[in-house]
Design a protein around this motif. Sequence first.
Motif, short mmCIF file in Angstrom:
data_model
loop_
_atom_site.label_atom_id
_atom_site.label_comp_id
_atom_site.label_asym_id
_atom_site.label_seq_id
_atom_site.Cartn_x
_atom_site.Cartn_y
_atom_site.Cartn_z
N SER A 174 -3.91 4.19 -7.32
CA SER A 174 -5.09 3.38 -7.69
C SER A 174 -5.45 3.59 -9.15
N PHE A 204 -5.91 -3.29 5.07
CA PHE A 204 -6.40 -2.47 6.17
C PHE A 204 -7.19 -3.37 7.12
N PHE A 263 -6.29 -3.92 0.52
CA PHE A 263 -6.40 -2.70 -0.28
C PHE A 263 -6.57 -3.05 -1.75
N ILE A 273 0.85 -1.19 0.00
CA ILE A 273 0.00 0.00 0.00
C ILE A 273 0.89 1.24 0.00
N LEU A 326 -2.37 7.45 -2.64
CA LEU A 326 -3.39 6.41 -2.75
C LEU A 326 -4.24 6.57 -4.02
#
Length: 326
Positions: A138, A182, A187, A128, A134
């Motif tokens: 992604s 998480f 994730f 991650i 993030l």
Amino acid sequence: MMTPKERFLKAVHFQQPGDHVAAMELEFQITKEYVGRELILGETFAALSAKEKQYAHHENALTLIAVQEKAGLDALKELGGYWEEAPGKPAFMWLPSMEDRLDFVRTFKREAGETYFLCGNLGATLAIPDGNQLYSFSQRLFEEPGEIHKECEALLQKGLEDGQRLLEAGCDGIINASDIAFNTGTFFSPAMLDEFFFPYFERWVRQTKRQGALTIWHTDGNINAVLGRAVECGVEAIQCIDPLAGMDIVALKKAWYPRVALIGNIDCALLQTGTCSEIDQAVKVTVEGCRDGGGYVCGGCNAIFHGIPAEHYQWMVEARMRYGAA
């Protein structure tokens, strides 16, 4: 008489590890509070001269040996590379370069010999990203899969190279620290893990084993949905088994014995704020549920971080010895 290293190896190889359960910590930050010795690390270490750094390695080795003797630890991680607790805020427990880490490993082995199992630490597979990346990361998983594969390959090759150097310096096994989950689950989707994570993870496991080293995977979070996939890759032990994410180490040991050893999972938040009786009960449930037949190593679920009182950690040690007798 069995050495701590021999006890640890028996445990991860599904043999009864002797007079009590084996024990390991991922990272032990409270050395000043626990044994009265401060580790010399981070920016303090970076400012030292070459001669002063050699002295610091010697002192750090003696400090970790003192911790292992007092706590009855069989295995511990070497002092890893730079990382950040938050963007721009360096963590405490790091050494500036790989050469510094290798020097520490050699020094530790000179002082401890083969008494303890020493783990090298690296990140050889996708994890991650930090919070600032993030959303962009992604998006790239969907729009730039070819570039992600190139990055995964580069990460794997760097991890294998670093791992070989750590093993040659004296480490006995390698922890691949790659957080993928998480508290609510992974994730990455299962499909993305099958594309971007597990093929590289399996290669890391296979090639590290060829070097004669034990393979350990560290990840936070709830990995119940993909733990079986990791087992299929051949990894020998998994560390954390995150209690904050609802991971039940007693149930998982029953489910996966003797295919993968489990390391953990005493709640570090409980060690920080819990009472003696609460810590005692948590250790009792975990140790009594996992101790028989090997395949289990006791320890905190994550780093023994600054803020955990030394007496709380010692409550855990005494409970582990009390309930972990064979």
